[in-house]
Design an enzyme around this catalytic site. Structure first.
Site, PDB file in Angstrom:
ATOM      1  N   GLY A  71       0.793  -1.215   0.000  1.00 36.99           N
ATOM      2  CA  GLY A  71       0.000   0.000   0.000  1.00 36.99           C
ATOM      3  C   GLY A  71       0.831   1.273   0.000  1.00 36.99           C
ATOM      4  CE  LYS A  72       0.118   4.205  -4.791  1.00 37.21           C
ATOM      5  NZ  LYS A  72       0.081   5.202  -5.881  1.00 37.21           N
ATOM      6  CG  PHE A  73       2.170   8.291   2.400  1.00 35.10           C
ATOM      7  CD1 PHE A  73       3.042   8.349   3.483  1.00 35.10           C
ATOM      8  CD2 PHE A  73       2.665   8.593   1.141  1.00 35.10           C
ATOM      9  CE1 PHE A  73       4.371   8.695   3.318  1.00 35.10           C
ATOM     10  CE2 PHE A  73       3.990   8.949   0.965  1.00 35.10           C
ATOM     11  CZ  PHE A  73       4.846   8.994   2.050  1.00 35.10           C
ATOM     12  CG  HIS A  76      -2.077   3.622  11.626  1.00 33.64           C
ATOM     13  ND1 HIS A  76      -3.210   3.015  11.115  1.00 33.64           N
ATOM     14  CD2 HIS A  76      -1.033   3.027  10.993  1.00 33.64           C
ATOM     15  CE1 HIS A  76      -2.861   2.082  10.231  1.00 33.64           C
ATOM     16  NE2 HIS A  76      -1.547   2.081  10.139  1.00 33.64           N
ATOM     17  CB  ALA A 158      -6.530   1.060   9.800  1.00 29.94           C
ATOM     18  CB  CYS A 174      -5.000   4.440   0.064  1.00 30.86           C
ATOM     19  SG  CYS A 174      -5.279   3.889   1.763  1.00 30.86           S
TER      20      CYS A 174
END
Length: 208
Positions: A71-73, A76, A158, A174
């Site tokens: 995945g990307k950024f 959280h 998440a 994302c």
């Protein structure tokens, strides 16, 4: 058999990863059964293996950690239920099919949200869990990013329960900038983490 572990308080991201990876080794070596961690992280941006640096808009807003998950950024923080399933696919998924596993994760969260009266769905070509927000716009409520070692999964999911959605402003989540991020609170569902966890555990059995 699945062992559920809820980590208390807000867990530092690096500390959480260490706990998860230690348990991963125990599952790989058949010392412990399949395990699912439930936790909340302290505020952090994390980057997966396919991240693009241009998608980090505010690098000084929160700590930025580069991870080995897919995945990307993503963001959280408090109010987000992070789920780390450590599952031996060699035992639970005879075909060792990662796409099937991701589909199962998506179905699991969709079933949990359905229990709350929320119509959740997937969008072809976009990993994760989606709902319609109050403006009836398709919005992301759950992100998925996994890794596998010796056919045992780690990292995971998440789901936004009631985080501060403004904290997503420092990234293009994302890699998707044409869809908003939402949460259960944002669409009018007020539920505690404990209540959500009870639903997660119940629906897990239906999928896995």
């Amino acid at each position: 058999m699945v062992k559920w572990i809820t980590l208390p308080g807000l867990v530092d991201y690096q500390d959480g990863i260490k706990i998860m990876e230690d348990q991963l080794l125990r599952v790989i070596n058949s010392i412990e059964p399949n395990t699912i961690f439930l936790l909340e992280h302290k505020e952090v941006y994390t980057a997966g293996t396919s991240h693009n640096r241009e998608e980090l808009l505010k690098p000084n807003l929160f700590p930025v950690i580069y991870t080995g998950r897919g995945g990307k950024f993503t963001y959280h923080g408090p109010g987000q239920r992070v789920i780390y399933p450590i599952i031996n696919l060699d035992v639970t998924n005879k075909d060792k099919d990662l796409k099937l596993y991701i589909t199962q994760l998506e179905k699991w969260i969709i079933l949990a949200l359905t229990e709350l009266g929320v119509k959740a769905f997937t969008i072809q070509g976009k990993v994760g869990i989606w709902v319609k927000n109050r403006q009836n716009i398709e919005s992301k409520i759950g992100a998925i990013g996994i890794r596998v070692r010796k056919w045992v999964t780690y990292h995971g999911i998440a789901v936004n329960i009631n985080p501060n959605l403004n904290n997503y402003s420092g990234i293009i989540p994302c890699g998707i900038n044409d869809f908003p991020i939402t949460s259960l609170e944002d669409i009018g569902i007020n539920i505690s983490m404990t209540e959500f966890d009870i639903i997660l555990k119940k629906k897990f059995i239906e999928i896995f």
